[in-house]
Design an enzyme around this catalytic site. Structure first.
Site, short mmCIF file in Angstrom:
data_model
loop_
_atom_site.label_atom_id
_atom_site.label_comp_id
_atom_site.label_asym_id
_atom_site.label_seq_id
_atom_site.Cartn_x
_atom_site.Cartn_y
_atom_site.Cartn_z
N ARG A 21 0.78 -1.18 -0.11
CA ARG A 21 0.09 -0.16 0.08
C ARG A 21 0.66 1.10 0.15
NH1 ARG A 21 -3.93 -0.80 5.01
NH2 ARG A 21 -2.09 -1.49 5.81
N ASP A 45 -3.63 -1.67 -2.98
CA ASP A 45 -4.40 -1.89 -1.50
C ASP A 45 -5.31 -3.29 -2.09
OD1 ASP A 45 -6.15 -2.25 0.62
OD2 ASP A 45 -6.16 -0.50 1.28
N LYS A 103 -10.40 -14.25 -7.09
CA LYS A 103 -11.09 -13.76 -7.79
C LYS A 103 -10.39 -13.15 -9.22
CE LYS A 103 -15.20 -10.64 -8.95
NZ LYS A 103 -16.24 -9.59 -8.59
N SER A 119 -2.38 -17.57 7.17
CA SER A 119 -3.32 -17.72 8.32
C SER A 119 -2.31 -17.51 9.51
CB SER A 119 -3.88 -19.15 8.48
OG SER A 119 -4.79 -19.37 9.72
N THR A 166 8.79 -10.65 13.36
CA THR A 166 8.63 -9.58 12.31
C THR A 166 8.23 -8.38 12.99
OG1 THR A 166 6.26 -10.08 11.87
CG2 THR A 166 8.06 -11.42 10.58
#
Length: 226
Positions: A21, A45, A103, A119, A166
């Site tokens: 972003r 984004d 998609k 996840s 991280t």
């Protein structure tokens, strides 16, 4: 984790597009990854459909799509302090973004290719402050199984990291980051916290193994056992 994977892919001779972003963060990533002509960086984004559609319009063909996005700022709170705007950001990054990437990305992916999402251990070992994060991770894993059927033969999987060192821990633990991670390292069977390369290894396996789909690969140092 995404940076470590991008580095690995470039070293293997792949053409890599990194997406984020913020232009400044992408440029910082470029500085680490080098000036290879095989590297492209796109500001987008991926929780906004028009931006995801534009992203894939730029790309002629793909072998793999990997998402490590997770916006959980403010989502680790007890219910009385939980801001629903923070929950929405978590949903956007862990549910809407994967849906949109699948998609718009699937039509560009080679049938022998793959999609890998991220996840997390919160779906299996939630904390008292982690209800929202546990929920979005668990929902993402359900999405992975459904997409593996709908998009077949494209393979769809998820990697589920444990506690990895991280920058996300700045939001979770603040100034206590080292203390919190050190305490967990002492509890884990492997005796240490994860590193980004550990997760990059797991994602590389999911990208390369043609007989794995609809699967969640746990890379958490035995966290589910304690």
């Amino acid at each position: 984790m995404g940076l470590a994977l991008a580095q690995r892919c470039l070293e293997a001779g792949a053409r890599v597009t990194i997406v984020g972003r913020h232009e400044a963060r992408l440029q910082a990533a470029r500085a680490v990854l080098g000036t290879s002509t095989a590297l492209d960086a796109v500001v987008a984004d991926v929780s906004h459909e028009e931006q995801v559609a534009d992203l894939f319009e730029r790309i002629d063909g793909l072998d793999h799509v990997v998402s490590t996005v997770a916006d959980i700022r403010g989502a680790y709170e007890l219910l009385p302090d939980l801001d629903l705007k923070a929950v929405q950001r978590a949903v956007d990054s862990k549910i809407y973004a994967p849906l949109l990437l699948a998609k718009h990305g699937a039509p560009k992916i080679d049938p022998k290719g793959s999609i890998t999402f991220t996840s997390g251990i919160a779906a299996y070992r939630p904390s008292a402050r982690g209800s929202a994060v546990a929920a979005v991770n668990a929902a993402l894993e359900g999405l992975v199984r459904a997409l593996a059927l709908e998009l077949a033969p494209i393979r769809v999987n998820a990697v589920s990291p444990g506690w990895v060192d991280t920058s996300i821990w700045t939001f979770v633990a603040g100034d206590r980051k080292d203390e919190v991670l050190g305490a967990m390292a002492e509890r884990l069977p492997v005796g240490r916290i994860g590193q980004p390369d550990d997760i990059a290894d797991a994602i590389a396996f999911l990208m390369g193994n043609a007989f794995t789909t609809g699967t969640v690969l746990h890379v958490e140092g035995g966290h589910r056992l304690i």
